[in-house]
Design a protein around this motif. Structure first.
Motif, PDB file in Angstrom:
ATOM      1  N   GLY A 169     -16.801  33.043 -66.700  1.00 20.69           N
ATOM      2  CA  GLY A 169     -16.209  34.094 -67.506  1.00 20.69           C
ATOM      3  C   GLY A 169     -15.414  33.625 -68.705  1.00 20.69           C
ATOM      4  N   MET A 170     -15.514  32.353 -69.071  1.00 27.72           N
ATOM      5  CA  MET A 170     -14.766  31.832 -70.217  1.00 27.72           C
ATOM      6  C   MET A 170     -15.674  31.690 -71.436  1.00 27.72           C
ATOM      7  N   LYS A 171     -15.049  31.586 -72.599  1.00 28.73           N
ATOM      8  CA  LYS A 171     -15.768  31.280 -73.824  1.00 28.73           C
ATOM      9  C   LYS A 171     -15.572  29.800 -74.140  1.00 28.73           C
ATOM     10  N   THR A 172     -16.586  29.172 -74.703  1.00 26.26           N
ATOM     11  CA  THR A 172     -16.504  27.733 -74.969  1.00 26.26           C
ATOM     12  C   THR A 172     -16.936  27.392 -76.378  1.00 26.26           C
ATOM     13  N   THR A 173     -16.399  26.278 -76.869  1.00 27.56           N
ATOM     14  CA  THR A 173     -16.861  25.645 -78.098  1.00 27.56           C
ATOM     15  C   THR A 173     -17.071  24.178 -77.784  1.00 27.56           C
ATOM     16  N   GLY A 174     -18.222  23.631 -78.135  1.00 23.64           N
ATOM     17  CA  GLY A 174     -18.522  22.236 -77.869  1.00 23.64           C
ATOM     18  C   GLY A 174     -18.508  21.408 -79.139  1.00 23.64           C
ATOM     19  N   VAL A 175     -17.905  20.223 -79.078  1.00 21.54           N
ATOM     20  CA  VAL A 175     -17.916  19.286 -80.202  1.00 21.54           C
ATOM     21  C   VAL A 175     -18.258  17.904 -79.659  1.00 21.54           C
ATOM     22  N   ALA A 176     -18.754  17.027 -80.567  1.00 20.46           N
ATOM     23  CA  ALA A 176     -19.305  15.745 -80.132  1.00 20.46           C
ATOM     24  C   ALA A 176     -18.390  14.552 -80.362  1.00 20.46           C
ATOM     25  N   ASP A 177     -17.255  14.739 -81.046  1.00 16.21           N
ATOM     26  CA  ASP A 177     -16.386  13.594 -81.305  1.00 16.21           C
ATOM     27  C   ASP A 177     -14.948  14.035 -81.492  1.00 16.21           C
ATOM     28  N   GLY A 178     -14.051  13.042 -81.522  1.00 18.17           N
ATOM     29  CA  GLY A 178     -12.629  13.326 -81.586  1.00 18.17           C
ATOM     30  C   GLY A 178     -12.194  14.010 -82.862  1.00 18.17           C
ATOM     31  N   ALA A 179     -12.742  13.564 -83.999  1.00 20.49           N
ATOM     32  CA  ALA A 179     -12.375  14.176 -85.273  1.00 20.49           C
ATOM     33  C   ALA A 179     -12.757  15.649 -85.304  1.00 20.49           C
ATOM     34  N   ALA A 180     -13.949  15.957 -84.786  1.00 20.04           N
ATOM     35  CA  ALA A 180     -14.384  17.356 -84.741  1.00 20.04           C
ATOM     36  C   ALA A 180     -13.498  18.172 -83.808  1.00 20.04           C
ATOM     37  N   ALA A 181     -13.025  17.540 -82.727  1.00 23.48           N
ATOM     38  CA  ALA A 181     -12.132  18.243 -81.802  1.00 23.48           C
ATOM     39  C   ALA A 181     -10.835  18.641 -82.497  1.00 23.48           C
TER      40      ALA A 181
ATOM     41  N   ASP B  40     -19.215  13.268 -76.276  1.00 24.65           N
ATOM     42  CA  ASP B  40     -20.314  12.828 -77.138  1.00 24.65           C
ATOM     43  C   ASP B  40     -21.675  12.934 -76.467  1.00 24.65           C
ATOM     44  N   ASP B  41     -21.707  13.207 -75.168  1.00 23.86           N
ATOM     45  CA  ASP B  41     -22.973  13.357 -74.447  1.00 23.86           C
ATOM     46  C   ASP B  41     -23.381  14.836 -74.467  1.00 23.86           C
ATOM     47  N   PRO B  42     -24.465  15.185 -75.174  1.00 26.56           N
ATOM     48  CA  PRO B  42     -24.832  16.604 -75.290  1.00 26.56           C
ATOM     49  C   PRO B  42     -25.171  17.245 -73.950  1.00 26.56           C
ATOM     50  N   HIS B  43     -25.743  16.469 -73.024  1.00 24.53           N
ATOM     51  CA  HIS B  43     -26.067  17.025 -71.713  1.00 24.53           C
ATOM     52  C   HIS B  43     -24.804  17.405 -70.954  1.00 24.53           C
ATOM     53  N   ILE B  44     -23.812  16.531 -70.965  1.00 21.56           N
ATOM     54  CA  ILE B  44     -22.562  16.828 -70.261  1.00 21.56           C
ATOM     55  C   ILE B  44     -21.868  18.024 -70.902  1.00 21.56           C
ATOM     56  N   ARG B  45     -21.869  18.084 -72.242  1.00 21.75           N
ATOM     57  CA  ARG B  45     -21.283  19.254 -72.920  1.00 21.75           C
ATOM     58  C   ARG B  45     -21.961  20.536 -72.460  1.00 21.75           C
ATOM     59  N   GLU B  46     -23.294  20.483 -72.393  1.00 20.57           N
ATOM     60  CA  GLU B  46     -24.052  21.674 -72.004  1.00 20.57           C
ATOM     61  C   GLU B  46     -23.726  22.089 -70.567  1.00 20.57           C
ATOM     62  N   VAL B  47     -23.634  21.119 -69.662  1.00 18.04           N
ATOM     63  CA  VAL B  47     -23.322  21.413 -68.258  1.00 18.04           C
ATOM     64  C   VAL B  47     -21.938  22.042 -68.138  1.00 18.04           C
ATOM     65  N   ILE B  48     -20.959  21.452 -68.825  1.00 16.93           N
ATOM     66  CA  ILE B  48     -19.591  21.961 -68.742  1.00 16.93           C
ATOM     67  C   ILE B  48     -19.494  23.358 -69.343  1.00 16.93           C
ATOM     68  N   CYS B  49     -20.066  23.536 -70.520  1.00 16.43           N
ATOM     69  CA  CYS B  49     -19.998  24.848 -71.170  1.00 16.43           C
ATOM     70  C   CYS B  49     -20.694  25.918 -70.331  1.00 16.43           C
ATOM     71  N   PHE B  50     -21.842  25.569 -69.745  1.00 14.40           N
ATOM     72  CA  PHE B  50     -22.553  26.531 -68.899  1.00 14.40           C
ATOM     73  C   PHE B  50     -21.698  26.930 -67.702  1.00 14.40           C
ATOM     74  N   ALA B  51     -21.071  25.943 -67.039  1.00 10.84           N
ATOM     75  CA  ALA B  51     -20.253  26.231 -65.852  1.00 10.84           C
ATOM     76  C   ALA B  51     -19.046  27.089 -66.211  1.00 10.84           C
ATOM     77  N   LEU B  52     -18.389  26.780 -67.325  1.00  8.71           N
ATOM     78  CA  LEU B  52     -17.211  27.544 -67.734  1.00  8.71           C
ATOM     79  C   LEU B  52     -17.591  28.967 -68.161  1.00  8.71           C
ATOM     80  N   GLU B  53     -18.704  29.102 -68.880  1.00  3.97           N
ATOM     81  CA  GLU B  53     -19.137  30.432 -69.308  1.00  3.97           C
ATOM     82  C   GLU B  53     -19.578  31.279 -68.112  1.00  3.97           C
ATOM     83  N   LYS B  54     -20.185  30.630 -67.125  1.00  2.00           N
ATOM     84  CA  LYS B  54     -20.565  31.343 -65.903  1.00  2.00           C
ATOM     85  C   LYS B  54     -19.328  31.864 -65.181  1.00  2.00           C
TER      86      LYS B  54
END
Length: 230
Positions: free
Chosen positions: A26-38, A10-24
């Motif tokens: 070589g992975m593809k990412t999808t970010g969501v903010a809550d359990g239902a969306a997951a 639910d923390d947009p900053h943490i999502r952004e950090v994780i997605c950036f690190a994983l994409e760097k």
């Protein structure tokens, strides 16, 4: 094809950090903010791994994993702001593969994701993987990532499969926690002893459900060994 990772926090900053690190990495990412969306995202397209924050509001990560395990064995890496044993134990017993505490190193998180992905879906079978393991009524075929007891298939996570394979490869040995960890994690990954205990507890529960009550025995003060599996 790059691995697809779902990041639920639910923390947009943490999502952004994780997605950036994983994409760097070589992975593809999808970010969501809550359990239902997951759960909705997984329903539309099953990812290769889910990074799941335990402390999300409304539907927390533990509840998401509990619901997910009814229909999927997709690997799960838990995140939590609390470094409490009860959270780690609950997460792993719900079917999680690993657990990272905030604040975390993005490099370490990527390393743990890679370890889980390698265990869950080996890129290429090695010659040793052609071996068939059996002990009592327990059987394992690493090349096809299949395990069974008395003909009953076992739904093991990648980490659980690797741990059990380590015991089957040395059925007469007593393994301490370091040896158990070495069979399932890369050498540069530190895993708490309680994490190993939780994985072993899960393996015991899954085997007990098909009638094996002695798959892994505790040797008090030393470690663990494979039981009779009869």
């Amino acid at each position: 094809m790059p691995h697809h990772i779902l990041v639920a926090d639910d923390d947009p900053h943490i999502r952004e950090v994780i997605c950036f690190a994983l994409e760097k990495a070589g992975m593809k990412t999808t970010g969501v903010a809550d359990g239902a969306a997951a759960l909705q995202a997984i329903g539309r397209r099953t990812p290769d791994l889910v990074v799941l924050d335990i402390g999300m509001p409304e539907m927390d990560g533990l509840e998401v994993c509990r619901r997910l395990r009814h229909t999927s064995d997709v690997p799960v890496l838990f995140l939590s702001a609390r470094d409490e044993e009860i959270d780690r134990v609950l997460g792993l017993e719900m079917g999680g593969d690993d657990y990272v505490t905030k604040p975390f190193s993005p490099r370490e998180l990527v390393a743990r994701v890679n370890v889980i992905l390698r265990r869950a879906r080996p890129a290429a079978p090695e010659p040793a993987d052609d071996r068939q393991f059996s002990h009592g009524k327990l059987a394992m075929a690493p090349a096809s990532h299949a395990a069974s007891f008395d003909g009953n298939p076992l739904a093991l996570t990648g980490i659980e499969f690797s741990i059990l394979k380590g015991f089957l490869a040395r059925p007469a040995h007593v393994l301490d926690r370091d040896a158990v960890m070495a069979s399932a994690y890369a050498a540069n990954i530190h895993v708490a002893g309680r994490t190993v205990d939780s994985h072993i507890r899960n393996i015991r529960a899954k085997l007990a459900a098909v009638g094996c009550l002695d798959v892994i025995e505790t040797v008090h003060g030393v470690g663990f060994r494979l039981g009779r599996c009869g």
